[in-house]
Design a protein around this motif. Structure first.
Motif, PDB file in Angstrom:
ATOM      1  N   HIS A 150      10.946   7.866   0.680  1.00  0.00           N
ATOM      2  CA  HIS A 150       9.681   8.105  -0.003  1.00  0.00           C
ATOM      3  C   HIS A 150       9.777   7.882  -1.512  1.00  0.00           C
ATOM      4  O   HIS A 150       8.750   7.850  -2.195  1.00  0.00           O
ATOM      5  CB  HIS A 150       9.183   9.527   0.287  1.00  0.00           C
ATOM      6  N   HIS A 151      10.987   7.738  -2.000  1.00  0.00           N
ATOM      7  CA  HIS A 151      11.158   7.473  -3.429  1.00  0.00           C
ATOM      8  C   HIS A 151      11.669   6.060  -3.679  1.00  0.00           C
ATOM      9  O   HIS A 151      12.104   5.753  -4.787  1.00  0.00           O
ATOM     10  CB  HIS A 151      12.133   8.483  -4.056  1.00  0.00           C
TER      11      HIS A 151
ATOM     12  N   HIS B 232       0.828  -1.209   0.000  1.00  0.00           N
ATOM     13  CA  HIS B 232       0.000   0.000   0.000  1.00  0.00           C
ATOM     14  C   HIS B 232       0.866   1.263   0.000  1.00  0.00           C
ATOM     15  O   HIS B 232       0.594   2.216  -0.733  1.00  0.00           O
ATOM     16  CB  HIS B 232      -0.918  -0.003   1.220  1.00  0.00           C
ATOM     17  N   TRP B 233       1.915   1.263   0.844  1.00  0.00           N
ATOM     18  CA  TRP B 233       2.745   2.464   1.004  1.00  0.00           C
ATOM     19  C   TRP B 233       4.001   2.454   0.144  1.00  0.00           C
ATOM     20  O   TRP B 233       4.671   3.471   0.039  1.00  0.00           O
ATOM     21  CB  TRP B 233       3.156   2.602   2.470  1.00  0.00           C
ATOM     22  N   ASP B 234       4.391   1.321  -0.389  1.00  0.00           N
ATOM     23  CA  ASP B 234       5.712   1.081  -0.967  1.00  0.00           C
ATOM     24  C   ASP B 234       6.689   0.832   0.175  1.00  0.00           C
ATOM     25  O   ASP B 234       6.457   1.233   1.322  1.00  0.00           O
ATOM     26  CB  ASP B 234       6.194   2.221  -1.857  1.00  0.00           C
ATOM     27  N   LEU B 235       7.791   0.191  -0.141  1.00  0.00           N
ATOM     28  CA  LEU B 235       8.696  -0.295   0.893  1.00  0.00           C
ATOM     29  C   LEU B 235       9.327   0.839   1.697  1.00  0.00           C
ATOM     30  O   LEU B 235       9.322   0.827   2.935  1.00  0.00           O
ATOM     31  CB  LEU B 235       9.790  -1.159   0.253  1.00  0.00           C
ATOM     32  N   GLY B 236       9.894   1.838   1.024  1.00  0.00           N
ATOM     33  CA  GLY B 236      10.544   2.934   1.739  1.00  0.00           C
ATOM     34  C   GLY B 236       9.574   3.724   2.593  1.00  0.00           C
ATOM     35  O   GLY B 236       9.869   4.084   3.742  1.00  0.00           O
ATOM     36  N   ARG B 237       8.393   4.037   2.049  1.00  0.00           N
ATOM     37  CA  ARG B 237       7.381   4.762   2.812  1.00  0.00           C
ATOM     38  C   ARG B 237       6.913   3.956   4.025  1.00  0.00           C
ATOM     39  O   ARG B 237       6.631   4.524   5.086  1.00  0.00           O
ATOM     40  CB  ARG B 237       6.185   5.110   1.918  1.00  0.00           C
ATOM     41  N   ALA B 238       6.812   2.643   3.856  1.00  0.00           N
ATOM     42  CA  ALA B 238       6.388   1.797   4.971  1.00  0.00           C
ATOM     43  C   ALA B 238       7.388   1.879   6.121  1.00  0.00           C
ATOM     44  O   ALA B 238       6.998   1.946   7.296  1.00  0.00           O
ATOM     45  CB  ALA B 238       6.231   0.345   4.507  1.00  0.00           C
ATOM     46  N   VAL B 239       8.688   1.894   5.798  1.00  0.00           N
ATOM     47  CA  VAL B 239       9.708   2.035   6.842  1.00  0.00           C
ATOM     48  C   VAL B 239       9.531   3.353   7.586  1.00  0.00           C
ATOM     49  O   VAL B 239       9.535   3.398   8.827  1.00  0.00           O
ATOM     50  CB  VAL B 239      11.125   1.931   6.232  1.00  0.00           C
TER      51      VAL B 239
END
Length: 425
Positions: free
Chosen positions: A407-408, A287-294
């Motif tokens: 975030h990217h 849902h968030w992508d991996l980096g955003r999830a972290v």
């Protein structure tokens, strides 16, 4: 975003299902052992409290010392034989303890040897299995697979001691420790049965010196720009959590005066938050992508620490703390699995085991560095004030994260990745 397809689950891969089952058995064996050894030490051998504490210290020390060579040993060898060997050595060691106990020949020295061997084999198994996970699962499934494995670990923490207590009460500590040995044999059999050939192992560079090669994983962690900030954040958080343990125990038992029943509920129920967070990691990263999830999971675990020093005595405080610990463990589990998945993606295959062992060593060492600092603060003030210090450190661990880079950084999905889901290498 559309609902994830069933194929987005790591369980769609039969090889992962075998590895998951093996991990549950190995973790169950470890959970049984953590109950069996103290029971034998205290009830069967009559060892003093100081000796029992020394057993735990020995186990932790061996775990820390063996992490450095374990990464190097596992890096350039096939991973499944290493995992199987670690399981079988642990099984043999606990079987010896069980047989000696049944024949009334057990000496305390054997408990030290058993815990030391178990710790060394545990870190060897972990170093090999982390690297093997990267080659076993496609990038789209890694975060979900890591979350499921962490959920299995939480389940063993919640149910393992309970099952061990029931087995020991219904039979004997000797039967419990022999059952412990059997779980490792079954784990080894499942690893052996993973229905996909293992890929080739990395080959060490010709003429490379052993010590610099062993340190290569740690060197990579501190030179990669994204991993360096991620590593620093994790060390601050891990150190703060380790320092919080003795402070919170004093806060709960002395300042809030919780009963043994209240304390037991507080130590047990929040683990369900960790279990739930680990289980949904795959959905969160999609849902968030991996980096955003972290980043988001790291940020969202922080406000829960605010409730801990605000808790009053009595049942109101108990409920506040259960809610706070459940919430922070939920998001901390997501952070842990997502961070490991991101680290896998950023780390070259030939450095995976060594970087994992370096991460483990640094994480284990962060606690002893911060425990005296917060301990001194508690001594100068009180436990509640020291818990505010924990909140400050946890907040700093979020602030040092590279927000823009995270975030990217997206995780591949089953639709976007061109890598086949089942790939034998």
């Amino acid at each position: 975003m559309s609902r994830p397809a069933a194929s987005d689950s790591a369980f769609s891969d039969p090889a992962f299902r075998w590895l998951f089952s093996a991990s549950i058995l190995a973790q169950t064996g470890s959970a049984l052992g953590t109950v069996a050894i103290p029971l034998i030490a205290i009830n069967e051998l009559g060892l003093s409290a100081a000796t029992v504490a020394l057993l735990a210290t020995t186990s932790a020390a061996v775990l820390l010392v063996s992490a450095f060579p374990a990464g190097y040993i596992a890096e350039f060898r096939r991973k499944r034989p290493m995992m199987i060997g670690a399981d079988l050595v642990r099984s043999a060691m606990f079987m010896v303890v069980g047989v000696l106990l049944l024949t009334e020949s057990l000496h305390a020295v054997w408990l030290f040897v058993a815990l030391g061997v178990n710790s060394a084999m545990q870190i060897l198994f972990s170093s090999a299995s982390t690297a093997h996970m990267k080659s076993l699962l496609s990038p789209a499934h890694r975060a979900d697979g890591l979350g499921k494995l962490q959920a299995a670990a939480w389940l063993s923490i919640v149910l393992g001691p309970v099952a061990a207590g029931v087995i020991a009460g219904a039979t004997s500590p000797a039967i419990l420790v022999l059952g412990n040995a059997a779980t490792f044999i079954l784990s080894a059999a499942l690893v052996r049965g993973i229905p996909r050939p293992e890929g080739p192992s990395p080959i060490p560079a010709q003429g490379a010196r052993r010590i610099p090669e062993a340190l290569a994983g740690g060197r990579f962690l501190v030179t990669d720009p994204l991993l360096r900030r991620l590593f620093l954040s994790w060390l601050i958080f891990a150190g703060a959590v380790a320092a919080m343990t003795p402070i919170s125990q004093i806060f709960y038992l002395e300042e809030l005066r919780f009963s043994a029943t209240q304390y037991g509920l507080l130590m047990g129920l929040p683990s369900l938050g960790g279990l739930a967070g680990a289980w949904v990691t795959g959905r969160v990263t999609r849902h968030w992508d991996l980096g955003r999830a972290v980043w988001w999971a790291s940020a969202l675990r922080t406000p829960w620490y605010l409730l801990i020093p605000l808790a009053p005595p009595g049942n109101v405080g108990l409920v506040m703390l259960i809610i706070a610990l459940t919430g922070l463990l939920f998001f901390a589990s997501i952070t842990n699995s997502a961070t490991t998945a991101l680290r896998m993606e950023l780390t070259p295959d030939h450095l995976m085991s060594r970087s994992s062992s370096a991460w483990s060593i640094a994480t284990t060492g962060a606690g002893p560095l911060l425990i005296p600092v917060l301990g001194a603060l508690m001594h100068a003030t009180d436990a509640r004030t020291a818990l505010w210090g924990v909140l400050v450190l946890v907040s700093i661990s979020v602030l040092v994260l590279p927000v823009r880079q995270l975030h990217h950084h997206a995780v591949p999905t089953a639709e976007t990745t061109k890598e086949p889901q089942h790939h034998g290498r």
